[in-house]
Design a protein around this motif. Sequence first.
Motif, mmCIF file in Angstrom:
data_model
loop_
_atom_site.group_PDB
_atom_site.id
_atom_site.type_symbol
_atom_site.label_atom_id
_atom_site.label_comp_id
_atom_site.label_asym_id
_atom_site.label_seq_id
_atom_site.Cartn_x
_atom_site.Cartn_y
_atom_site.Cartn_z
ATOM 1 N N VAL A 152 0.834 -1.199 0.000
ATOM 2 C CA VAL A 152 0.000 0.000 0.000
ATOM 3 C C VAL A 152 0.872 1.253 0.000
ATOM 4 O O VAL A 152 0.634 2.202 -0.754
ATOM 5 N N ALA A 153 1.905 1.261 0.849
ATOM 6 C CA ALA A 153 2.815 2.408 0.904
ATOM 7 C C ALA A 153 3.553 2.591 -0.416
ATOM 8 O O ALA A 153 3.677 3.719 -0.924
ATOM 9 N N GLY A 154 4.037 1.495 -0.996
ATOM 10 C CA GLY A 154 4.758 1.581 -2.255
ATOM 11 C C GLY A 154 3.880 2.032 -3.405
ATOM 12 O O GLY A 154 4.286 2.876 -4.222
ATOM 13 N N ARG A 155 2.670 1.492 -3.478
ATOM 14 C CA ARG A 155 1.762 1.886 -4.557
ATOM 15 C C ARG A 155 1.388 3.359 -4.441
ATOM 16 O O ARG A 155 1.266 4.061 -5.459
ATOM 17 N N TRP A 156 1.182 3.834 -3.191
ATOM 18 C CA TRP A 156 0.875 5.255 -3.009
ATOM 19 C C TRP A 156 2.004 6.118 -3.550
ATOM 20 O O TRP A 156 1.765 7.101 -4.257
ATOM 21 N N LEU A 157 3.256 5.753 -3.234
ATOM 22 C CA LEU A 157 4.392 6.552 -3.675
ATOM 23 C C LEU A 157 4.491 6.590 -5.192
ATOM 24 O O LEU A 157 4.704 7.659 -5.783
ATOM 25 N N VAL A 158 4.322 5.453 -5.838
ATOM 26 C CA VAL A 158 4.378 5.400 -7.306
ATOM 27 C C VAL A 158 3.318 6.314 -7.906
ATOM 28 O O VAL A 158 3.589 7.085 -8.843
ATOM 29 N N GLU A 159 2.122 6.252 -7.372
ATOM 30 C CA GLU A 159 1.039 7.098 -7.889
ATOM 31 C C GLU A 159 1.321 8.574 -7.634
ATOM 32 O O GLU A 159 1.088 9.423 -8.505
ATOM 33 N N LYS A 160 1.837 8.886 -6.462
ATOM 34 C CA LYS A 160 2.143 10.276 -6.113
ATOM 35 C C LYS A 160 3.204 10.862 -7.032
ATOM 36 O O LYS A 160 3.132 12.038 -7.432
ATOM 37 N N LEU A 161 4.189 10.067 -7.392
ATOM 38 C CA LEU A 161 5.291 10.549 -8.221
ATOM 39 C C LEU A 161 4.886 10.780 -9.664
ATOM 40 O O LEU A 161 5.477 11.621 -10.351
ATOM 41 N N ALA A 162 3.908 10.043 -10.142
ATOM 42 C CA ALA A 162 3.399 10.206 -11.517
ATOM 43 C C ALA A 162 4.529 10.188 -12.549
ATOM 44 O O ALA A 162 4.577 11.019 -13.466
ATOM 45 N N GLY A 163 5.462 9.250 -12.393
ATOM 46 C CA GLY A 163 6.519 9.081 -13.376
ATOM 47 C C GLY A 163 7.801 9.830 -13.083
ATOM 48 O O GLY A 163 8.811 9.626 -13.766
ATOM 49 N N ARG A 164 7.800 10.690 -12.075
ATOM 50 C CA ARG A 164 9.002 11.456 -11.730
ATOM 51 C C ARG A 164 10.044 10.534 -11.100
ATOM 52 O O ARG A 164 9.717 9.668 -10.286
ATOM 53 N N ASP A 165 11.320 10.726 -11.447
ATOM 54 C CA ASP A 165 12.392 9.923 -10.872
ATOM 55 C C ASP A 165 12.484 10.176 -9.370
ATOM 56 O O ASP A 165 12.327 11.313 -8.904
ATOM 57 N N CYS A 166 12.758 9.108 -8.623
ATOM 58 C CA CYS A 166 12.766 9.245 -7.168
ATOM 59 C C CYS A 166 13.739 8.259 -6.539
ATOM 60 O O CYS A 166 13.646 7.047 -6.778
ATOM 61 N N ARG A 167 14.666 8.780 -5.743
ATOM 62 C CA ARG A 167 15.582 7.962 -4.941
ATOM 63 C C ARG A 167 14.995 7.877 -3.525
ATOM 64 O O ARG A 167 14.798 8.897 -2.863
ATOM 65 N N VAL A 168 14.732 6.655 -3.075
ATOM 66 C CA VAL A 168 14.025 6.429 -1.817
ATOM 67 C C VAL A 168 14.979 5.844 -0.771
ATOM 68 O O VAL A 168 15.777 4.948 -1.088
ATOM 69 N N VAL A 169 14.873 6.337 0.466
ATOM 70 C CA VAL A 169 15.582 5.714 1.588
ATOM 71 C C VAL A 169 14.546 5.053 2.493
ATOM 72 O O VAL A 169 13.412 5.508 2.598
ATOM 73 N N GLU A 170 14.954 3.976 3.137
ATOM 74 C CA GLU A 170 14.044 3.167 3.951
ATOM 75 C C GLU A 170 14.576 3.032 5.369
ATOM 76 O O GLU A 170 15.738 2.674 5.573
ATOM 77 N N ILE A 171 13.726 3.318 6.359
ATOM 78 C CA ILE A 171 14.073 3.099 7.757
ATOM 79 C C ILE A 171 13.291 1.884 8.229
ATOM 80 O O ILE A 171 12.071 1.933 8.391
ATOM 81 N N GLN A 172 14.008 0.768 8.426
ATOM 82 C CA GLN A 172 13.377 -0.483 8.829
ATOM 83 C C GLN A 172 13.167 -0.523 10.346
ATOM 84 O O GLN A 172 13.775 0.233 11.095
ATOM 85 N N GLY A 173 12.330 -1.477 10.753
ATOM 86 C CA GLY A 173 12.171 -1.750 12.175
ATOM 87 C C GLY A 173 13.255 -2.690 12.664
ATOM 88 O O GLY A 173 14.322 -2.832 12.047
ATOM 89 N N THR A 174 12.997 -3.358 13.794
ATOM 90 C CA THR A 174 13.980 -4.246 14.412
ATOM 91 C C THR A 174 14.253 -5.456 13.522
ATOM 92 O O THR A 174 13.334 -6.207 13.190
ATOM 93 N N ILE A 175 15.502 -5.628 13.140
ATOM 94 C CA ILE A 175 15.869 -6.735 12.265
ATOM 95 C C ILE A 175 15.616 -8.069 12.972
ATOM 96 O O ILE A 175 15.945 -8.245 14.139
ATOM 97 N N GLY A 176 15.003 -9.000 12.249
ATOM 98 C CA GLY A 176 14.685 -10.309 12.803
ATOM 99 C C GLY A 176 13.205 -10.498 13.040
ATOM 100 O O GLY A 176 12.739 -11.625 13.173
ATOM 101 N N ALA A 230 12.286 10.606 -1.309
ATOM 102 C CA ALA A 230 11.250 10.112 -0.401
ATOM 103 C C ALA A 230 11.878 9.229 0.667
ATOM 104 O O ALA A 230 12.948 8.636 0.459
ATOM 105 N N VAL A 231 11.200 9.146 1.817
ATOM 106 C CA VAL A 231 11.606 8.229 2.882
ATOM 107 C C VAL A 231 10.407 7.355 3.241
ATOM 108 O O VAL A 231 9.281 7.852 3.368
#
Length: 332
Positions: A152-176, A230-231
């Motif tokens: 859902v988060a990824g699809r929202w971002l793709v739609e929001k960008l409307a084709g614009r190039d975007c470098r994304v950083v990701e903050i994950q939760g606790t590994i494991g 985007a983050v």
Amino acid sequence: MKGFAKYGAMALMLAAMTGCGDKGGADKAAADGGAKAGALTIGFSQIGSESGWRAAETKLARSGAESRGINLKVSDAQQQQANQIKAIRSFIAQGVDAILLAPVISSGWDEVLGEARAAKIPVVLLDRQIDTADADLYLSAVTSDTVEEGRVAGRWLVEKLAGRDCRVVEIQGTIGASLVANRKKGFEEGIATAANVQLVRTQSGEFTRAKGKEVMEGFIKAEAPGSICAVYAHNDDMMIGAIQAMKEAGLKPGTDILAVSIDAVPDIFKAMADGEANATVELTPDMAGPAYDLLLAYKKDGTVPPKWVQTPSTLYLPDNAAAEYDRRKDLY
């Protein structure tokens, strides 16, 4: 030890009884619950209180138990699996009628859950799944589709960008933790069809605001000025920390860098209303309520619940953020 089936004759009494929850901690679990005669007694091994969402889950677990006449014993594991295993063994020794487990990580549960099964104490997982070859170790799991949350988060971002190039950083939760791998997988699936979207950095923020801020500070320093588009954060608390890091770096969160995260806690709605965040995917904190209901039914007449009770993953945007903040602020 009280057997789980012993309470079958008490089903009609439960609605009239009140239980209580109190302090966490494995060593204090026996004091938690207040022991109403004849009521169901349930032990809850909670991960901790590392986020607003987690605190809300515990609050709703307590209020839900009280409204159903359940004696609830809460143990706060402070994000340590060893503490959760200790708490589960304490619950078994106390002869509780059922155990709720929000597992801090996905592996390493077979032995202690086998002990619960041997004691005929059913276990229900809350908000996270576990990795096991023996699904009979737990009765049911009440969780969202954590892969879908990421989608859902990824699809929202793709739609929001409307084709614009975007470098994304990701903050994950606790590994494991299983949901961390799933939220990452889902987001990557959500952006997979968009060649213009590139995930360039990912690091754990341990589900806390302070660590989320620290990780975002590192991303900003590591990347060329203006290159982060985007983050994506695995929870809102880490995003709140990331927003602070962006502001301290002279950036406009929500404008210079798009912000999408998961949980739907009040502060992210305030951030959206202020124009500093763009989207959140709800993970309802009311996981214990459905768990209580299926346990009561199971106790009453042996009704076997579904192995997975799925909660919805709803996308929220700034247009209704102020109203959602008002609706949720007292819960967290």
